[in-house]
Design an enzyme around this catalytic site. Structure first.
Site, PDB file in Angstrom:
ATOM      1  N   LYS A 159      -3.063 -12.954   2.261  1.00  0.00           N
ATOM      2  CA  LYS A 159      -4.386 -12.352   2.219  1.00  0.00           C
ATOM      3  C   LYS A 159      -4.731 -12.100   0.757  1.00  0.00           C
ATOM      4  CE  LYS A 159      -2.643  -7.748   3.597  1.00  0.00           C
ATOM      5  NZ  LYS A 159      -1.289  -7.927   4.148  1.00  0.00           N
ATOM      6  N   HIS A 184       0.817  -1.213   0.000  1.00  0.00           N
ATOM      7  CA  HIS A 184       0.000   0.000   0.000  1.00  0.00           C
ATOM      8  C   HIS A 184       0.856   1.271   0.000  1.00  0.00           C
ATOM      9  CE1 HIS A 184       1.150  -1.096   4.010  1.00  0.00           C
ATOM     10  NE2 HIS A 184       0.950   0.157   4.397  1.00  0.00           N
ATOM     11  N   ASP A 201      -5.388  -2.994  -2.954  1.00  0.00           N
ATOM     12  CA  ASP A 201      -4.176  -2.193  -2.763  1.00  0.00           C
ATOM     13  C   ASP A 201      -3.096  -2.477  -3.812  1.00  0.00           C
ATOM     14  OD1 ASP A 201      -3.427  -4.720  -1.870  1.00  0.00           O
ATOM     15  OD2 ASP A 201      -2.006  -3.918  -0.419  1.00  0.00           O
ATOM     16  N   ARG A 257      -5.044  -6.657  -0.257  1.00  0.00           N
ATOM     17  CA  ARG A 257      -6.020  -6.019   0.631  1.00  0.00           C
ATOM     18  C   ARG A 257      -7.340  -5.794  -0.097  1.00  0.00           C
ATOM     19  NH1 ARG A 257      -3.155  -1.585   4.515  1.00  0.00           N
ATOM     20  NH2 ARG A 257      -1.298  -2.807   4.993  1.00  0.00           N
TER      21      ARG A 257
HETATM   22  C1  VG1 Z   1       0.581  -3.204   8.065  1.00  0.00           C
HETATM   23  C2  VG1 Z   1      -0.720  -3.716   8.649  1.00  0.00           C
HETATM   24  C3  VG1 Z   1      -0.668  -5.226   8.797  1.00  0.00           C
HETATM   25  C4  VG1 Z   1      -0.338  -5.860   7.459  1.00  0.00           C
HETATM   26  C5  VG1 Z   1       0.930  -5.253   6.893  1.00  0.00           C
HETATM   27  C6  VG1 Z   1       1.238  -5.753   5.496  1.00  0.00           C
HETATM   28  O1  VG1 Z   1       1.647  -3.510   8.948  1.00  0.00           O
HETATM   29  O2  VG1 Z   1      -1.009  -3.105   9.862  1.00  0.00           O
HETATM   30  O3  VG1 Z   1      -1.890  -5.690   9.295  1.00  0.00           O
HETATM   31  O4  VG1 Z   1      -0.168  -7.247   7.595  1.00  0.00           O
HETATM   32  O5  VG1 Z   1       0.824  -3.840   6.817  1.00  0.00           O
HETATM   33  O6  VG1 Z   1       0.182  -5.500   4.629  1.00  0.00           O
HETATM   34  P1  VG1 Z   1       2.258  -2.440   9.985  1.00  0.00           P
HETATM   35  O7  VG1 Z   1       3.393  -3.155  10.638  1.00  0.00           O
HETATM   36  O8  VG1 Z   1       2.636  -1.246   9.181  1.00  0.00           O
HETATM   37  O9  VG1 Z   1       1.147  -2.105  10.932  1.00  0.00           O
HETATM   38  V1  VG1 Z   1       0.490  -5.222   3.004  1.00  0.00           V
HETATM   39  O10 VG1 Z   1      -0.922  -5.267   2.189  1.00  0.00           O
HETATM   40  O11 VG1 Z   1       1.228  -3.676   3.187  1.00  0.00           O
HETATM   41  O12 VG1 Z   1       1.638  -6.331   2.565  1.00  0.00           O
HETATM   42 CO    CO Z   2      -0.718  -5.362   0.237  1.00  0.00          CO
END
Ligand code: VG1
Ligand code: CO
Length: 543
Positions: A376, A114, A277, A282
């Site tokens: 996911k 994202h 995303d 996501r």
């Molecule tokens: C964030 C989210 C977490 C998710 C991670 C990767 O991590 O809170 O729930 O698994 O992003 O998602 P953090 O440590 O920044 O809170 V993705 O779709 O960016 O691979």
């Molecule tokens: Co992602």
């Protein structure tokens, strides 16, 4: 073509975070930065001879270059075969699907998910194991260990490979197969969901907007929604992946996908809206006039799992990350299946799914998925909702309200304070941790603290322990305040404050979430000294 050993010097800070190594593109562009990390992965794997690797990414800036580097290095390490998505494209869930389906020994995902892309944006790299899921901490720690002591890497001097044409090629002794990035994934979706029912729904005039956010879900959504399911052309918007995502944050939440939320709020809005995303793992689910929180979405999917052919036999259990609301727990209880609470990050779900202990997993951060793969899966969640809408004939808002009426409503919100000075953020966490031993039993602002700790997870499958996974303050009425620092940001520190309040009474289900949570937010600020320590009077992003 010749294989060379190149001398190199270690870079500091190549520690994988919540989901792989994420840094500014400019950092990745330093000579040997990427090579060092890839070599560290291969050093950790040991003998790679004869193995098959899958490589692909979300199409962001630096993706194509990184793939060429990885192909040459894989050839120099004796891999028998590399499968790579056409144009270097593979969504994170599609890569997981391909690793599993083709029996590969692992995969490399190129994405910063994202996070914004482009020359001034972010890039990322992550290693996935043979089950198709993110490598567990034991492996990421070992990779990090290698990055600190690396002195050389091995690569081939072969030229660039054409990634745009489907078919085979060779680098040194290694076969490279450029594959259709969508086919395997689309076939799997067809096995899980009632495509005939969804097709009939669209044929009957049901309208939808899917916002690809100029990221990697576009090709998948075009092929599946508009292709296989017959949704009218134009259903998918922003469906062409761009190297910089059009300059936006490809983050599907009501703040960054504001255009979609606005579109869903007008009187003649489409029946259903969704977004995904950067790397398509996501999802955001939006009904007419209602954005479904990810925690509710997981709970609703669990409560209705049987509508989809792939889940007719029932679900074995649910797992959710600790900060995710407890809405899914209530469904698990009703279904008499276990609900596991894990640290943030999809890598913690892998063991539970491999052991057959859970079918559905989810995170509050717009991540939902099942044991069909080990990541996911954004489009999977969207297809689940379409299947549910087709089977029930009810609009999204009705399904959500009926769910709340049956299980109660978990008001939920996440407040992010981004790019905070790292020292201030660490001090805030320390200050909270110091209070933990004395908080339980205290009555503050009308709340009685039931439990206050820094979350520790013991994996029930392999017994591994992950500590310091977030400070949680749980009240006797089920309300919760959670604080943790992000492990995906690339600038300073991001403080995440998660707020949850449970309301059983239907008459209390109509409050705006921020209003319902205002008391808890004020209490959280007081306990942490949030505003004073960060110098901010409000969050950067509220979802
Ligand atoms: C964030 C989210 C977490 C998710 C991670 C990767 O991590 O809170 O729930 O698994 O992003 O998602 P953090 O440590 O920044 O809170 V993705 O779709 O960016 O691979
Ligand atoms: Co992602």
């Amino acid at each position: 073509m010749t294989i060379h050993t190149v001398n190199t010097t270690a870079f500091s800070g190549q520690r994988p975070g919540t989901s792989g190594l994420r840094k500014k593109v400019s950092e990745f562009q330093q000579s040997a930065y990427l090579e060092n990390f890839v070599q560290s992965i291969f050093n950790t794997l040991g003998d790679c001879a004869g193995q098959t690797l899958v490589v692909g990414g979300d199409g962001r800036y630096f993706n194509r270059h990184a793939i060429q580097v990885i192909l040459r290095m894989a050839a120099a390490h004796g891999f028998a075969k590399v499968l790579v998505g056409q144009g270097g494209i593979l969504s994170t869930p599609a890569l997981s699907c391909v690793v599993r389906k083709r029996g590969a020994s692992g995969g490399i995902v190129l994405s910063a998910s994202h996070n914004p892309g482009g020359p001034d944006g972010d890039f990322g790299i992550k290693y996935n194991i043979a089950n198709g899921g993110p490598a567990p901490e034991k492996i990421t720690d070992a990779i990090y260990g290698q990055t600190k002591v690396i002195t050389e890497y091995r690569t081939s001097d072969a030229g660039e490979l054409d990634l745009d044409v489907i078919g085979g090629a060779r680098i040194e002794q290694m076969d490279v197969e450029v594959i259709d990035p969508v086919a395997d994934y689309a076939a799997l979706m067809g096995e899980l969901f009632d495509f005939a029912a969804i097709k009939a729904l669209f044929a009957g005039g049901f309208t939808m907007r899917f916002d690809g956010m100029h990221a990697v879900s576009g090709p998948y959504a075009h092929a599946i929604l508009e292709g296989l399911l017959g949704a009218p052309t134009g259903t998918v918007i922003n469906g062409t992946p761009l190297e910089d995502f059009g300059g936006h944050h490809p983050d599907p939440n009501p703040v960054n996908a504001a255009e979609l939320v606005a579109l869903m709020s007008v009187q003649d809005a489409p029946d259903f809206g969704a977004a995904s995303d950067g790397d398509a793992d996501r999802n955001m689910i939006v009904g007419r006039g209602i954005a479904v929180t990810p925690s509710d979405s997981l709970a609703i999917i669990a409560a209705n799992a049987g509508v989809a052919p792939g889940y007719r036999g029932g679900i074995k259990g649910i797992a959710r990350s600790m900060p995710t609301s407890t809405a899914p727990d209530r469904v698990a209880q009703a279904l008499k299946v276990p609900c596991y609470e894990t640290p943030t990050g999809w890598k913690y779900f892998g063991n539970l799914m491999d052991a057959g202990m859970v079918t559905l997993c989810g995170e509050e951060s717009y991540g939902t998925g099942s044991s069909h793969i080990r990541e996911k899966d954004g489009l999977w969640a969207v297809l689940f909702w379409l299947n549910l809408l087709a089977a029930s004939g009810k609009p999204v808002a009705t399904l959500v309200r009926e769910h709340w009426a049956r299980f109660g409503r978990n008001y939920y919100s996440r407040h992010d304070y981004e790019a905070v000075e790292s020292v201030a953020a660490e001090e805030l966490m320390t200050h909270l941790r110091e209070q933990l031993p004395t908080l339980a039993g205290q009555v503050i602002d009308g709340y009685t603290v039931d439990l206050a700790d820094d979350f520790v997870y013991k994996d029930p499958v392999d017994g591994s322990i992950a500590s310091k996974q977030g400070v949680r303050i749980v009240m006797t009425d089920g309300s919760r305040i959670v604080f943790r620092l992000s492990g995906t940001g690339t600038e300073g520190a991001t403080i995440r404050l998660y707020l949850e309040r449970y309301e059983r009474d239907v008459a209390m289900h109509d409050m705006p979430a921020q209003e319902a949570l205002a008391g808890l937010a004020a209490l959280a600020d007081r306990l942490a000294g949030l505003h004073q320590r960060t110098g901010r009077d409000r969050p950067t992003v509220t979802t």
